[in-house]
Design a protein around this motif. Structure first.
Motif, PDB file in Angstrom:
ATOM      1  N   TYR A 207      48.323 -11.896 -44.829  1.00  0.00           N
ATOM      2  CA  TYR A 207      46.877 -11.759 -44.665  1.00  0.00           C
ATOM      3  C   TYR A 207      46.516 -11.845 -43.184  1.00  0.00           C
ATOM      4  CZ  TYR A 207      41.894 -12.636 -45.702  1.00  0.00           C
ATOM      5  OH  TYR A 207      40.530 -12.559 -45.799  1.00  0.00           O
ATOM      6  N   ASP A 208      45.751 -10.854 -42.701  1.00  0.00           N
ATOM      7  CA  ASP A 208      45.406 -10.761 -41.274  1.00  0.00           C
ATOM      8  C   ASP A 208      43.939 -10.400 -41.144  1.00  0.00           C
ATOM      9  OD1 ASP A 208      45.130 -10.240 -38.584  1.00  0.00           O
ATOM     10  OD2 ASP A 208      46.568  -8.601 -38.514  1.00  0.00           O
ATOM     11  N   VAL A 209      43.145 -11.352 -40.645  1.00  0.00           N
ATOM     12  CA  VAL A 209      41.703 -11.119 -40.536  1.00  0.00           C
ATOM     13  C   VAL A 209      41.279 -10.751 -39.113  1.00  0.00           C
ATOM     14  CG1 VAL A 209      40.980 -13.492 -40.065  1.00  0.00           C
ATOM     15  CG2 VAL A 209      39.512 -12.010 -41.448  1.00  0.00           C
ATOM     16  N   TRP A 210      42.238 -10.611 -38.195  1.00  0.00           N
ATOM     17  CA  TRP A 210      42.010 -10.102 -36.836  1.00  0.00           C
ATOM     18  C   TRP A 210      40.949 -10.895 -36.075  1.00  0.00           C
ATOM     19  CZ3 TRP A 210      39.021  -6.426 -33.708  1.00  0.00           C
ATOM     20  CH2 TRP A 210      39.765  -5.917 -32.642  1.00  0.00           C
ATOM     21  N   GLY A 211      41.024 -12.228 -36.202  1.00  0.00           N
ATOM     22  CA  GLY A 211      40.186 -13.100 -35.385  1.00  0.00           C
ATOM     23  C   GLY A 211      38.722 -13.114 -35.727  1.00  0.00           C
ATOM     24  N   THR A 212      38.343 -12.699 -36.945  1.00  0.00           N
ATOM     25  CA  THR A 212      36.918 -12.537 -37.252  1.00  0.00           C
ATOM     26  C   THR A 212      36.323 -13.700 -38.039  1.00  0.00           C
ATOM     27  OG1 THR A 212      37.462 -11.199 -39.194  1.00  0.00           O
ATOM     28  CG2 THR A 212      37.004 -10.026 -37.147  1.00  0.00           C
ATOM     29  N   TYR A 213      37.081 -14.759 -38.307  1.00  0.00           N
ATOM     30  CA  TYR A 213      36.463 -15.961 -38.880  1.00  0.00           C
ATOM     31  C   TYR A 213      36.041 -16.857 -37.717  1.00  0.00           C
ATOM     32  CZ  TYR A 213      38.371 -14.632 -43.448  1.00  0.00           C
ATOM     33  OH  TYR A 213      38.673 -13.964 -44.619  1.00  0.00           O
ATOM     34  N   HIS A 214      34.779 -17.251 -37.706  1.00  0.00           N
ATOM     35  CA  HIS A 214      34.220 -17.894 -36.518  1.00  0.00           C
ATOM     36  C   HIS A 214      33.926 -19.376 -36.701  1.00  0.00           C
ATOM     37  CE1 HIS A 214      33.678 -14.578 -33.568  1.00  0.00           C
ATOM     38  NE2 HIS A 214      33.959 -13.882 -34.655  1.00  0.00           N
ATOM     39  N   THR A 215      34.311 -19.959 -37.832  1.00  0.00           N
ATOM     40  CA  THR A 215      34.235 -21.407 -37.981  1.00  0.00           C
ATOM     41  C   THR A 215      35.539 -21.896 -38.588  1.00  0.00           C
ATOM     42  OG1 THR A 215      33.327 -21.485 -40.223  1.00  0.00           O
ATOM     43  CG2 THR A 215      31.745 -21.258 -38.407  1.00  0.00           C
ATOM     44  N   ILE A 216      35.912 -23.110 -38.235  1.00  0.00           N
ATOM     45  CA  ILE A 216      37.122 -23.699 -38.785  1.00  0.00           C
ATOM     46  C   ILE A 216      36.965 -23.932 -40.284  1.00  0.00           C
ATOM     47  CG2 ILE A 216      36.429 -26.085 -38.302  1.00  0.00           C
ATOM     48  CD1 ILE A 216      39.985 -24.757 -37.799  1.00  0.00           C
ATOM     49  N   GLU A 217      35.721 -24.215 -40.736  1.00  0.00           N
ATOM     50  CA  GLU A 217      35.498 -24.499 -42.162  1.00  0.00           C
ATOM     51  C   GLU A 217      35.796 -23.285 -43.025  1.00  0.00           C
ATOM     52  OE1 GLU A 217      33.498 -27.432 -39.720  1.00  0.00           O
ATOM     53  OE2 GLU A 217      33.294 -25.233 -39.740  1.00  0.00           O
ATOM     54  N   GLU A 218      35.273 -22.108 -42.637  1.00  0.00           N
ATOM     55  CA  GLU A 218      35.532 -20.931 -43.463  1.00  0.00           C
ATOM     56  C   GLU A 218      36.991 -20.503 -43.366  1.00  0.00           C
ATOM     57  OE1 GLU A 218      32.797 -17.949 -42.199  1.00  0.00           O
ATOM     58  OE2 GLU A 218      33.783 -17.575 -40.277  1.00  0.00           O
ATOM     59  N   THR A 219      37.612 -20.741 -42.220  1.00  0.00           N
ATOM     60  CA  THR A 219      39.021 -20.404 -42.068  1.00  0.00           C
ATOM     61  C   THR A 219      39.879 -21.267 -42.982  1.00  0.00           C
ATOM     62  OG1 THR A 219      38.565 -19.856 -39.751  1.00  0.00           O
ATOM     63  CG2 THR A 219      40.874 -20.110 -40.398  1.00  0.00           C
ATOM     64  N   ILE A 220      39.591 -22.553 -43.042  1.00  0.00           N
ATOM     65  CA  ILE A 220      40.342 -23.450 -43.938  1.00  0.00           C
ATOM     66  C   ILE A 220      40.087 -23.078 -45.397  1.00  0.00           C
ATOM     67  CG2 ILE A 220      40.503 -25.834 -44.741  1.00  0.00           C
ATOM     68  CD1 ILE A 220      40.034 -26.695 -41.825  1.00  0.00           C
ATOM     69  N   LYS A 221      38.854 -22.733 -45.714  1.00  0.00           N
ATOM     70  CA  LYS A 221      38.532 -22.365 -47.102  1.00  0.00           C
ATOM     71  C   LYS A 221      39.364 -21.173 -47.560  1.00  0.00           C
ATOM     72  CE  LYS A 221      34.627 -21.213 -50.126  1.00  0.00           C
ATOM     73  NZ  LYS A 221      33.161 -21.013 -50.207  1.00  0.00           N
ATOM     74  N   VAL A 222      39.444 -20.143 -46.724  1.00  0.00           N
ATOM     75  CA  VAL A 222      40.265 -18.983 -47.071  1.00  0.00           C
ATOM     76  C   VAL A 222      41.745 -19.366 -47.075  1.00  0.00           C
ATOM     77  CG1 VAL A 222      40.971 -16.671 -46.343  1.00  0.00           C
ATOM     78  CG2 VAL A 222      38.567 -17.333 -46.246  1.00  0.00           C
ATOM     79  N   GLY A 223      42.152 -20.191 -46.117  1.00  0.00           N
ATOM     80  CA  GLY A 223      43.540 -20.623 -46.070  1.00  0.00           C
ATOM     81  C   GLY A 223      43.984 -21.330 -47.333  1.00  0.00           C
ATOM     82  N   ARG A 224      43.105 -22.143 -47.916  1.00  0.00           N
ATOM     83  CA  ARG A 224      43.447 -22.817 -49.181  1.00  0.00           C
ATOM     84  C   ARG A 224      43.686 -21.809 -50.302  1.00  0.00           C
ATOM     85  NH1 ARG A 224      44.800 -27.341 -46.850  1.00  0.00           N
ATOM     86  NH2 ARG A 224      43.107 -28.731 -46.219  1.00  0.00           N
ATOM     87  N   LEU A 226      44.771 -18.753 -49.853  1.00  0.00           N
ATOM     88  CA  LEU A 226      46.061 -18.124 -49.546  1.00  0.00           C
ATOM     89  C   LEU A 226      47.213 -19.020 -49.989  1.00  0.00           C
ATOM     90  CD1 LEU A 226      45.223 -16.806 -45.967  1.00  0.00           C
ATOM     91  CD2 LEU A 226      45.419 -15.427 -48.044  1.00  0.00           C
ATOM     92  N   GLU A 227      47.088 -20.312 -49.745  1.00  0.00           N
ATOM     93  CA  GLU A 227      48.130 -21.254 -50.181  1.00  0.00           C
ATOM     94  C   GLU A 227      48.266 -21.247 -51.703  1.00  0.00           C
ATOM     95  OE1 GLU A 227      47.821 -24.551 -46.578  1.00  0.00           O
ATOM     96  OE2 GLU A 227      46.679 -24.847 -48.432  1.00  0.00           O
ATOM     97  N   ARG A 228      47.139 -21.277 -52.385  1.00  0.00           N
ATOM     98  CA  ARG A 228      47.166 -21.310 -53.854  1.00  0.00           C
ATOM     99  C   ARG A 228      47.815 -20.049 -54.429  1.00  0.00           C
ATOM    100  NH1 ARG A 228      44.088 -19.905 -58.128  1.00  0.00           N
ATOM    101  NH2 ARG A 228      42.557 -18.804 -56.851  1.00  0.00           N
ATOM    102  N   ASN A 229      47.671 -18.935 -53.718  1.00  0.00           N
ATOM    103  CA  ASN A 229      48.239 -17.672 -54.176  1.00  0.00           C
ATOM    104  C   ASN A 229      49.594 -17.363 -53.543  1.00  0.00           C
ATOM    105  OD1 ASN A 229      46.244 -15.959 -55.973  1.00  0.00           O
ATOM    106  ND2 ASN A 229      44.965 -17.057 -54.479  1.00  0.00           N
TER     107      ASN A 229
END
Length: 387
Positions: A207-224, A226-229
């Motif tokens: 998964y590559d979002v090309w630097g477009t998540y601009h808060t750590i909170e939304e980045t962690i939310k998506v990361g979780r 990705l981990e689950r999947n």
């Protein structure tokens, strides 16, 4: 042997492209391509095709061409073309743009391979003769269900791995381009889940979002998610000038963070990120320091027990992978792909493409000397663009 000239030939060609602002195919779009030629007094010439944003699939800008034919040419005239390490260091000291450095370094490696009658990866010391490929999407190929369908189609073609470039600078609900804040977290999470559900547990997903998540909170939310999947890596999720945010992200998530992708500074920046604990895997390509810089980065990563995953497709990147163990550089990025894009269509200016994939999902290393090009000069000459 001495360098007698440095030339750039600009010409028109055609290839399928994807309109990422409107999520639609641009079939046989006109593409501006360049080939940089380094001539010598021994009659040997080294070549490098490309230098644009698609790596070796698009040409340099006119300004970059003028830089190559001006300041860089003056630096190289009369130099032994086999003194690549000296030239590489001169270009860094001169603070030349990374694209110019990279194009020259790659052309010098091509020349050396042609002089030796060997592919570049053999000159560096071959580690393997084929590499596993993954299907890498364009961004904005459609709403979430389109990604799931496309992943299944890629699996049917023989790909064992699939990378999502999700929705950015485009609204998946309206199908229109967007300005300003580009994050689409809801649609991105839906895409992550639908793709995993479609392909099952055995296909490797990235998964590559090309630097477009601009808060750590939304980045962690998506990361979780990705981990689950069970995604393999999370690439370039935030702007890369926020190194501390990347350090925190590496501590928060178990999925490997693959970065930096586009940060300037080549091997030097990647080494700093490793020491800072800001990435779990490094990202590098020949557009950020040439074959020399890319190979140096792989060696640094190997010394720290960290993967150096090579960014983008292309002749030079493939050569570096052939000289690097799969334990350090595992996956070859084939693409960019989207529904209807014929990535494997022959380039009309080359006898053959660099990366056809076999039934097992592998790409063989080129066997021709140098980077492996076999140009069709009649086509190039017939389609020249005045500089």
């Amino acid at each position: 042997m001495k360098i007698t000239d440095v030339r750039v030939i600009r010409f028109r060609t055609h290839a399928d492209r994807w309109d990422i602002g409107h999520a639609r195919l641009r079939p046989a779009a006109e593409v501006s391509q360049t080939v940089t030629c380094i001539d010598t007094d021994a009659g040997l010439t080294g070549w490098f095709f490309g230098g644009g944003k698609h790596g070796d699939q698009d040409g340099m800008s006119p300004d970059e061409q003028r830089l190559i034919e001006g300041r860089v040419r003056d630096l190289l005239l009369g130099v032994d073309p086999f003194d690549r390490e000296a030239v590489w260091k001169w270009m860094w000291v001169a603070n030349l743009p990374e694209v110019a450095q990279s194009v020259i370094d790659c052309a010098l490696w091509d020349l050396a391979g042609r002089a030796a009658g060997q592919p570049v990866y053999k000159l560096m010391g071959a580690a393997r003769d084929k590499v596993p490929a993954y299907a890498s999407t364009y961004p904005n190929i459609g709403p979430p269900q389109v990604y799931a369908e496309h992943a299944l189609a890629c699996r049917a073609e023989g790909y064992k791995a699939y990378k999502i470039h999700p929705h950015y600078f485009w609204n998946p609900d309206t199908g229109l381009p967007t300005k300003g804040r580009p994050s689409n977290i809801r649609a991105d999470i839906e895409t992550i889940n639908l793709v995993r559900e479609a392909v099952g547990p055995d296909m490797v997903l990235m998964y590559d979002v090309w630097g477009t998540y601009h808060t750590i909170e939304e980045t962690i939310k998506v990361g979780r998610e990705l981990e689950r999947n069970d995604f393999y890596w999370f690439e370039h999720p935030m702007p890369e000038y926020r190194v501390e945010s990347y350090r925190r992200l590496c501590r928060e998530l178990s999925i490997p963070i693959l970065a930096p992708e586009i940060a300037a500074g080549g091997v030097f920046t990647r080494a700093e990120w490793i020491l800072q604990g800001a990435s779990d895997m490094s990202r590098m390509d020949i557009r950020r320091g040439g074959v020399t810089g890319c190979r140096k980065t792989a060696v640094v990563c190997e010394a720290f027990g960290q993967r150096c995953e090579i960014h983008m497709a292309g002749w030079g990147n493939l050569q570096v992978m052939g000289a690097t163990s799969q334990d350090t550089s595992e996956w070859y990025e084939k693409g960019l792909l989207a529904p209807g894009v014929d990535y494997d269509a022959p380039h009309p200016y080359l006898e053959r493409n660099c990366d056809p994939m076999d039934a097992e999902g592998h790409v063989a290393l080129p066997t021709a000397p140098g980077l492996g090009y076999e140009p069709i000069w009649d086509y190039i000459d017939d389609n020249r663009v005045p500089s």
